[in-house]
Each structure stands twice: as C-alpha cells, then as structure tokens.
Design a protein around this motif. Structure first.
Motif, PDB file in Angstrom:
ATOM      1  N   ARG A 158      -2.708 -58.752 -11.663  1.00 55.97           N
ATOM      2  CA  ARG A 158      -1.810 -58.663 -12.898  1.00 55.97           C
ATOM      3  C   ARG A 158      -1.466 -57.406 -13.441  1.00 55.97           C
ATOM      4  NH1 ARG A 158      -3.663 -64.025 -16.203  1.00 55.97           N
ATOM      5  NH2 ARG A 158      -5.576 -62.943 -15.703  1.00 55.97           N
ATOM      6  N   HIS A 159      -2.640 -56.702 -13.641  1.00 54.14           N
ATOM      7  CA  HIS A 159      -2.535 -55.389 -13.984  1.00 54.14           C
ATOM      8  C   HIS A 159      -1.631 -54.496 -12.933  1.00 54.14           C
ATOM      9  CE1 HIS A 159      -3.728 -51.532 -16.037  1.00 54.14           C
ATOM     10  NE2 HIS A 159      -4.092 -51.150 -14.876  1.00 54.14           N
ATOM     11  N   GLU A 160      -1.843 -54.727 -11.590  1.00 53.06           N
ATOM     12  CA  GLU A 160      -1.053 -54.011 -10.759  1.00 53.06           C
ATOM     13  C   GLU A 160       0.652 -54.143 -10.973  1.00 53.06           C
ATOM     14  OE1 GLU A 160      -1.358 -53.966  -5.748  1.00 53.06           O
ATOM     15  OE2 GLU A 160      -1.756 -55.913  -6.769  1.00 53.06           O
ATOM     16  N   MET A 161       0.652 -55.584 -11.004  1.00 56.75           N
ATOM     17  CA  MET A 161       2.110 -55.960 -11.388  1.00 56.75           C
ATOM     18  C   MET A 161       2.740 -55.269 -12.406  1.00 56.75           C
ATOM     19  SD  MET A 161       2.568 -59.914  -9.976  1.00 56.75           S
ATOM     20  CE  MET A 161       1.081 -60.756  -9.452  1.00 56.75           C
ATOM     21  N   GLU A 167       6.582 -48.517 -13.795  1.00 58.76           N
ATOM     22  CA  GLU A 167       7.137 -47.600 -13.061  1.00 58.76           C
ATOM     23  C   GLU A 167       8.458 -47.733 -12.870  1.00 58.76           C
ATOM     24  OE1 GLU A 167       5.371 -45.078 -11.789  1.00 58.76           O
ATOM     25  OE2 GLU A 167       3.414 -45.710 -10.953  1.00 58.76           O
ATOM     26  N   MET A 168       8.950 -49.137 -12.771  1.00 60.41           N
ATOM     27  CA  MET A 168      10.667 -49.214 -12.305  1.00 60.41           C
ATOM     28  C   MET A 168      11.113 -48.996 -13.790  1.00 60.41           C
ATOM     29  SD  MET A 168      10.377 -52.307  -9.667  1.00 60.41           S
ATOM     30  CE  MET A 168       9.407 -53.252 -10.614  1.00 60.41           C
ATOM     31  N   ALA A 169      10.544 -49.504 -14.744  1.00 65.92           N
ATOM     32  CA  ALA A 169      11.215 -49.440 -15.985  1.00 65.92           C
ATOM     33  C   ALA A 169      11.452 -47.969 -16.238  1.00 65.92           C
ATOM     34  CB  ALA A 169      10.483 -49.724 -17.183  1.00 65.92           C
ATOM     35  N   MET A 170      10.605 -47.132 -16.241  1.00 61.32           N
ATOM     36  CA  MET A 170      10.653 -45.612 -16.335  1.00 61.32           C
ATOM     37  C   MET A 170      11.787 -45.008 -15.324  1.00 61.32           C
ATOM     38  SD  MET A 170       8.270 -44.414 -18.200  1.00 61.32           S
ATOM     39  CE  MET A 170       7.716 -42.816 -17.770  1.00 61.32           C
ATOM     40  N   GLY A 171      11.515 -45.537 -13.965  1.00 61.80           N
ATOM     41  CA  GLY A 171      12.676 -45.156 -13.130  1.00 61.80           C
ATOM     42  C   GLY A 171      13.986 -45.359 -13.438  1.00 61.80           C
ATOM     43  N   CYS A 190       6.141 -50.965  -4.690  1.00 63.40           N
ATOM     44  CA  CYS A 190       5.658 -50.091  -5.963  1.00 63.40           C
ATOM     45  C   CYS A 190       4.191 -50.701  -6.220  1.00 63.40           C
ATOM     46  CB  CYS A 190       6.510 -50.340  -7.243  1.00 63.40           C
ATOM     47  SG  CYS A 190       8.184 -49.735  -6.873  1.00 63.40           S
ATOM     48  N   LEU A 191       3.787 -51.779  -5.608  1.00 64.93           N
ATOM     49  CA  LEU A 191       2.542 -52.192  -6.075  1.00 64.93           C
ATOM     50  C   LEU A 191       1.513 -51.449  -5.345  1.00 64.93           C
ATOM     51  CD1 LEU A 191       2.903 -56.156  -5.211  1.00 64.93           C
ATOM     52  CD2 LEU A 191       2.701 -54.886  -7.329  1.00 64.93           C
ATOM     53  N   TYR A 192       0.293 -51.259  -5.574  1.00 61.95           N
ATOM     54  CA  TYR A 192      -0.829 -50.324  -5.067  1.00 61.95           C
ATOM     55  C   TYR A 192      -0.799 -50.572  -3.339  1.00 61.95           C
ATOM     56  CZ  TYR A 192      -2.854 -50.178  -9.623  1.00 61.95           C
ATOM     57  OH  TYR A 192      -3.069 -49.861 -10.988  1.00 61.95           O
ATOM     58  N   THR A 193      -0.456 -51.783  -3.047  1.00 58.63           N
ATOM     59  CA  THR A 193      -0.547 -52.149  -1.514  1.00 58.63           C
ATOM     60  C   THR A 193       0.809 -51.889  -0.657  1.00 58.63           C
ATOM     61  OG1 THR A 193       0.230 -54.357  -2.288  1.00 58.63           O
ATOM     62  CG2 THR A 193      -2.115 -54.019  -1.932  1.00 58.63           C
ATOM     63  N   GLY A 194       1.541 -50.981  -1.434  1.00 58.55           N
ATOM     64  CA  GLY A 194       3.088 -50.713  -1.012  1.00 58.55           C
ATOM     65  C   GLY A 194       3.138 -50.509   0.564  1.00 58.55           C
TER      66      GLY A 194
END
Length: 327
Positions: A158-161, A167-171, A190-194
């Motif tokens: 959930r922290h990852e999400m 990140e996307m909000a900043m983008g 955009c997840l760590y596992t991207g």
C-alpha cells in the motif's frame, strides 16, 4: 555420499519433468517463519532464525534458476517490521550488510547466473549505512541481465501504491501528464516493480494464509500457494509442489490475464475517444477522421507516459548511484 547422489539424481529428474510443463517466469516468496523456527529449535534468539532464512534464500534462488525461473521477488523486510524489538531490527540490519558483502565478494550464484539484484521499497527509511550497502549491491549487479532477484526491503504494497500515486500527481502538477493519461498500465509502471512482469506464482510459508501487504496490485492474477512449513525448513520438494500446483492452474490464469488485457485496452480506447470528443467540444467529425484523431491522441499520450516513466526511473537510479561511495 550415496544417498546424496541418488537424491540429487531424483531431484534433477523431477526438475526435468516439471520443465516439460510451463515454468513460471516470475516467482514471489513471502519468507515467513524464521522466528518461530528459532523458538522451535530453542535457539534463544530470533536472530539465528533470520540467519538460516538468508541461507534458505540462497538455496531457493539456486532451485529457481535450475528450473528456469528468471525472476524471483522476496519479502525481506516490511515497513511493519520496524515495530519489532530494537535488538531484532538491529540484528536484521547487521545481517543485511553482511549478506550483501558476501553477495558482492563471494557469491558464485550471482556471478555464474548473471543475476541482477534490485531493492524494492522505501530505502530512505533505512539507516544510512544499510542504505549504502544496498545501493552498492544494486549498482554492482546492474549490468547483469539473465535473471533478477528483487528484494523487498522497507516495503509494503500500500505504501508502494501511495508513492506511485504521489509521483503521478506531481507529474500532472508539473504538466508532464494530463489527468486523463493516468491509467492502470501507467500506475503499474510507476510501482517499484515497474520493470517486471507480474508474478506467476506467489508462495507463502509458515501456514499463514494472507498476503500481508505484499505485491497486492501485482498478484491479482497470480497463483497463490500457501505452505504449512516454516521458511528455514522449506525444501526443494515444497518448491516443486508449488510449481506443480501453478502448472495445474496455468490455463485459467492465462485466460483471466487475457480477459484483463482486453478489458484494459477497451477502457483505454474509450478514454482516448472521450478526450478527443471533449477537445472537439461536441463537434463530431466523420468516423474515419475520428478514428485517425483517436490514433494520434493515443500516440501523444503514450509518448507523455513513456517520458514520465523514464524520468522516474532515472531519478531512482541517480538516487542509488549517489549513495555509492566513489571507487
């Protein structure tokens, strides 16, 4: 010994039989039960269980590579684990440093199989020295491409999400993305596992039947296998039986993934169409022109998404490189 030889022979026969079926490309493991094992064996300290847990990881990685699995993701340290006793947390941090040093200097499995090690998680939450060790391990193996070991450290799903959404909000705020560019596919990247395909098989040891905030998004269409064995006691036969159960459910998993892909594509097309119509403010062109406009809109959207994802990954790589002391 004779026994060892016959058991190795039997193991390699079983391995070859499993290889005639579909081998999971990506296996994820919740390595649970180290503390309970230490208690059961009367070791006095949980720490000894963690030491054995690391040894088991090395062994399991070898079984995976022998079978033809090319990616392994393990849940090493949850953000929740920081709540444990100071002694245990400090012990785990020390162990991490030792094992990374071992990995860099002596591990034949990493070099021989060209394994790239990646750390997934919020590394900033770790003590500086541990963070530097991890960065060193990641950078040291970053040119390996034959197999991947993803170690989830200071991680929860959930922290990852949440981080991906930030990140996307900043983008969007910086004008790199339009709000309509945000899709399931983009979140996934955009997840760590991207960089990784979703796990085909998720194994949890220790008999607990829950995911404990591990790869919740990524394992939607994974085969889940819960095994009633403590992690240090996990054997190659447990591993084989997990793979076998994955093979039995393979067809239905593939069908579910296929349907999901079709649903996403349809959804994306509808979103692109809506964006074009909104830009036209109700002035609808004829069908072939509309089709062309949707196509061009999709191209531009994909370009924005690609640029944005590359930027995130570059920043992450730079963060890890800065942590590495100059050689």
């Amino acid at each position: 010994s004779m026994d060892d030889n016959s058991s190795n022979w039997f193991r390699s026969v079983c391995c070859r039989i499993l290889q005639t079926g579909v081998v999971p490309k990506h296996v994820a493991i919740i390595m649970d039960g180290n503390r309970r094992f230490a208690k059961k064996m009367h070791y006095g300290k949980a720490f000894q269980g963690h030491v054995l847990g690391f040894e088991k990881l090395k062994e399991t990685l070898q079984w995976c590579l022998d079978l033809g699995v090319t990616e392994v993701t393990v849940y090493a340290f949850s953000i929740e684990n920081f709540k444990r006793s100071k002694e245990e947390v400090d012990g785990l941090m020390e162990l991490t440093k030792q094992k990374i040093a071992y990995l860099l200097e002596e591990s034949d499995v990493i070099a021989k199989h060209q394994v790239r090690v990646r750390a997934l998680g919020d590394l900033r939450r770790l003590p500086d020295d541990v963070m530097q060790f991890i960065a060193k391990g990641v950078n040291y193996t970053k040119h390996n491409t034959r197999a991947y070991l993803n170690v989830c450290y200071a991680y929860t799903s959930r922290h990852e999400m949440t981080e991906a959404i930030k990140e996307m909000a900043m983008g969007a705020q910086d004008g790199l993305l339009y709000p309509s560019d945000i899709s399931e596919d983009l979140i996934e990247q955009c997840l760590y596992t991207g960089d990784s395909p979703p796990p085909d098989l998720v194994v949890r040891t220790s008999g607990e039947v829950r995911l404990s905030d591990f790869l919740l998004w990524q394992s939607t269409y994974s085969h889940l296998c819960f095994q009633d064995v403590l992690w240090p006691e996990f054997s190659v036969w447990h591993f084989f039986s997990a793979v076998l159960s994955y093979q039995q459910s393979y067809a239905s998993i593939q069908q579910a993934r296929q349907e999901d892909r079709e649903r996403r594509d349809k959804h994306q097309y509808e979103s692109d169409l809506r964006s074009v119509l909104e830009q036209r403010q109700g002035d609808v062109p004829d069908a072939s022109l509309l089709e062309q406009m949707v196509k061009e809109h999709a191209e531009r959207r994909r370009e924005r998404q690609r640029t944005f994802v590359e930027r995130i990954r570059t920043l992450h790589a730079q963060f890890l490189e800065q942590l590495c002391p100059a050689n």
